[in-house]
Write a protein that holds these residues in place. Structure first.
Motif, PDB file in Angstrom:
ATOM      1  N   MET A   1     -61.772 -32.161  34.116  1.00  6.89           N
ATOM      2  CA  MET A   1     -61.230 -31.159  35.041  1.00  6.89           C
ATOM      3  C   MET A   1     -59.701 -31.191  34.983  1.00  6.89           C
ATOM      4  N   VAL A   2     -59.074 -30.028  34.778  1.00  4.30           N
ATOM      5  CA  VAL A   2     -57.622 -29.941  34.704  1.00  4.30           C
ATOM      6  C   VAL A   2     -57.048 -29.992  36.118  1.00  4.30           C
ATOM      7  N   TYR A   3     -56.107 -30.913  36.327  1.00  6.31           N
ATOM      8  CA  TYR A   3     -55.435 -31.065  37.620  1.00  6.31           C
ATOM      9  C   TYR A   3     -53.936 -31.056  37.339  1.00  6.31           C
ATOM     10  N   THR A   4     -53.301 -29.934  37.626  1.00  2.03           N
ATOM     11  CA  THR A   4     -51.891 -29.775  37.286  1.00  2.03           C
ATOM     12  C   THR A   4     -50.982 -30.000  38.493  1.00  2.03           C
ATOM     13  N   ALA A   5     -49.689 -30.096  38.210  1.00  2.67           N
ATOM     14  CA  ALA A   5     -48.703 -30.209  39.281  1.00  2.67           C
ATOM     15  C   ALA A   5     -48.771 -29.002  40.209  1.00  2.67           C
ATOM     16  N   SER A   6     -49.024 -27.826  39.630  1.00  4.99           N
ATOM     17  CA  SER A   6     -49.105 -26.619  40.461  1.00  4.99           C
ATOM     18  C   SER A   6     -50.274 -26.676  41.429  1.00  4.99           C
ATOM     19  N   PHE A   7     -51.417 -27.213  40.941  1.00  2.00           N
ATOM     20  CA  PHE A   7     -52.567 -27.333  41.830  1.00  2.00           C
ATOM     21  C   PHE A   7     -52.278 -28.356  42.925  1.00  2.00           C
TER      22      PHE A   7
END
Length: 586
Positions: A1-7
């Motif tokens: 699962m992608v977890y970015t700074a934006s999220f």
């Protein structure tokens, strides 16, 4: 699962209590847009609601209005340097009006060759790359910083919000380039109990004793307010103080919030720095107010004792500011007022308050209050030629709307007439533009209504009325305001006070050059006339795609019917705009 700074950025907003994000998106926001879609799909309600705003001024004004009513900060997302500039006067308003708002803007990518996800992909990335984007708004913000890595993005958001929520509250600004906002990070969560704002300050025991003795011992004590009503609990606290020390009068010299109820005999109404009470008072308590009087127009007697209580007594963002005070104190208005009342009630001073002297003062206040209300009514009577002024319009409208209506006011030269005749009595029921950046009330009104619906439940929000001058209506970007109103089903009533132009510049001119060349010419020659008058209601209706109540009224005999139908329209869920042609000066 992608977890970015934006999220993680959006998660931090929600975890900190921010429920709405007002967005104007651009080429710097690919990861922001991805995060919004991911959050809406996965969070299922535990994610801020996103409101699309075609204009940045309106976006920040909405967040400002929301925060002004609730004292809960909201978020605005704009596009690089140009979107930051598009915030315009709204940043000034939020700063002067002490509105806690978090602004986030992207930055042009800082890599060119595709070294990182988010590198430059469009022509515009070169020409929107400026030396220090923060400096565009930094002098208006309590805090401004750049997000340089996703690994501490939540800490950056919460630090900014600590500044935004600590008095004097105000806007904060974060920015981040595409590369750090695209960064993949490990999911994490902060303990929100460690990120509270600074606790409100209180008066020292010595200060409480000194001010209390001065108020009780005064022949003609006066309290001048400005922002005290921002905390709704401060309104009844100030009433209790006025009830305790009978003879105190309360003047609102800010008009920013409903600070003192009009149905109390100590009420002197709203006057911008010019009132006879200032010149005759022997003890003046200035509390949370920026401009208690205007020295060239009105000032206290040289023998008057002035005390100043404020969360920002030095007015750190004003290069020139001073009051001739015997003492000034850094303290929260609610805490200070409560301290004063408790001390006076429990000290030997209370015995003096039961004397005949204070009974007579109370009676005199009642007589003066009755005369003041009668004079307001007489001054607002309609004209014999079937025309009316702002005062009569407001008096008529007040009878037709719910008693707990919230009034969002940006009436400029007509503000005193509006305040005199609306006669607000409920905490939070009067919210004026916090600064001098005209155009706040369009978005501000929508934000207030949105907040009221969210706080009380769908369909249970308060009735909200915007009263705005014709020139200010144009500043508010009505094309954006009424599109948002329809898109998100935010029904409000707007009254446009149409007096055919800007009258404030003429007033300013006459104060400096009362007999000058400009005093002898028309508004057209002064270049402040709006003749021929725009179709203000028509502009709003076009922006709403035709789904809006729009009417003009110029005759007294038609006024009540038009207003009644406009109110019914809003109560049925459709925004209404009334173009009211008013006689100037009453």
């Amino acid at each position: 699962m992608v977890y970015t700074a934006s999220f993680a950025f959006f998660e931090s907003l929600w975890e900190a209590g921010i429920t709405h994000v007002f967005v104007n998106l651009g080429s710097d926001h690919p990861s922001i847009i991805e995060a919004i879609v991911k959050g809406q799909n996965e969070k299922r309600g535990d994610f801020p609601r996103v409101i699309t705003c075609p204009n940045e001024m309106v976006a920040l004004s909405m967040a400002d209005g929301y925060a002004r009513l609730t004292r809960k900060p909201q978020c605005v997302i704009v596009h690089v340097d140009v979107g930051t500039q598009g915030l315009g006067a709204a940043v000034h308003n939020a700063s002067c009006g002490r509105a806690p708002v978090l602004i986030f803007a992207g930055l042009s990518p800082y890599t060119i060759e595709g070294e990182m996800r988010g590198s430059r992909t469009e022509y515009i990335h070169w020409i929107q790359d400026v030396p220090d984007q923060k400096q565009i708004v930094a002098q208006y913000c309590r805090y401004s910083a750049e997000i340089k890595t996703g690994k501490n993005v939540k800490q950056m958001v919460n630090r900014a919000l600590q500044f935004a929520r600590s008095d004097p509250a105000g806007p904060v600004y974060l920015c981040g380039a595409r590369e750090p906002m695209e960064e993949d990070i490990e999911p994490y969560k902060l303990d929100q109990s460690y990120w509270n704002p600074v606790e409100p300050a209180a008066l020292s025991e010595t200060a409480v004793k000194t001010i209390s003795e001065a108020l009780v011992g005064a022949k003609e004590p006066l309290i001048i307010t400005g922002y005290t009503g921002r905390n709704h609990a401060t309104v009844p606290a100030l009433v209790k103080l006025a009830d305790t020390v009978k003879g105190i009068r309360v003047l609102d010299a800010g008009g920013s919030d409903m600070c003192f109820p009009a149905d109390h005999r100590a009420w002197l109404g709203l006057r911008y720095g010019i009132d006879a009470s200032v010149t005759t008072a022997d003890v003046i308590l200035v509390i949370d107010c920026d401009v208690p009087w205007i020295n060239t127009q009105c000032k206290p007697a040289k023998t008057a004792k002035v005390f100043h209580i404020d969360v920002d007594p030095l007015k750190k963002q004003m290069p020139v500011f001073y009051l001739n005070c015997v003492a000034r104190y850094f303290a929260d208005s609610y805490e200070a007022i409560t301290q004063l009342t408790n001390y006076i009630s429990s000290s030997p001073l209370s015995q003096k308050l039961s004397s005949q002297e204070f009974t007579e003062k109370w009676d005199l206040l009642g007589e003066a209050h009755s005369k003041r209300l009668a004079a307001i009514t007489a001054a607002s009577e309609p004209k014999s030629d079937n025309t009316f002024g702002t005062g009569y319009l407001c008096r008529t409208l007040r009878k037709l709307v719910p008693i707990d209506t919230i009034w969002a006011i940006e009436a400029v030269t007509n503000t005193a007439f509006v305040a005199d005749n609306i006669q607000a009595t409920f905490p939070g029921s009067w919210i004026n533009c916090g600064g001098g950046g005209l155009g706040w009330s369009g978005g501000g009104t929508l934000g207030i209504k949105l907040a009221s619906e969210f706080e009380n439940g769908p369909g249970k929000g308060k009735f909200v009325v915007q009263i705005v001058g014709d020139g200010t209506f144009l500043f508010s970007v009505p094309g954006s305001v009424y599109w948002i109103s329809r898109r998100y089903k935010i029904p409000v009533l707007t009254i446009v006070l149409n007096n055919k132009g800007w009258n404030a510049p003429r007033k300013s001119l006459l104060l400096v050059h009362p007999d000058g060349l400009g005093s002898k010419v028309s508004n057209e020659e002064l270049n402040i006339s709006f003749a021929p008058s725009p179709d203000y209601a028509g502009i709003a209706k076009a922006a709403a795609g035709g789904d809006l109540f729009a009417e003009k009224v110029s005759k007294t005999s038609d006024l009540e019917d038009v207003l009644k139908r406009a109110v019914e329209s809003v109560q049925n869920g459709t925004t209404a705009v009334v173009d009211a042609q008013v006689v100037f000066g009453c």
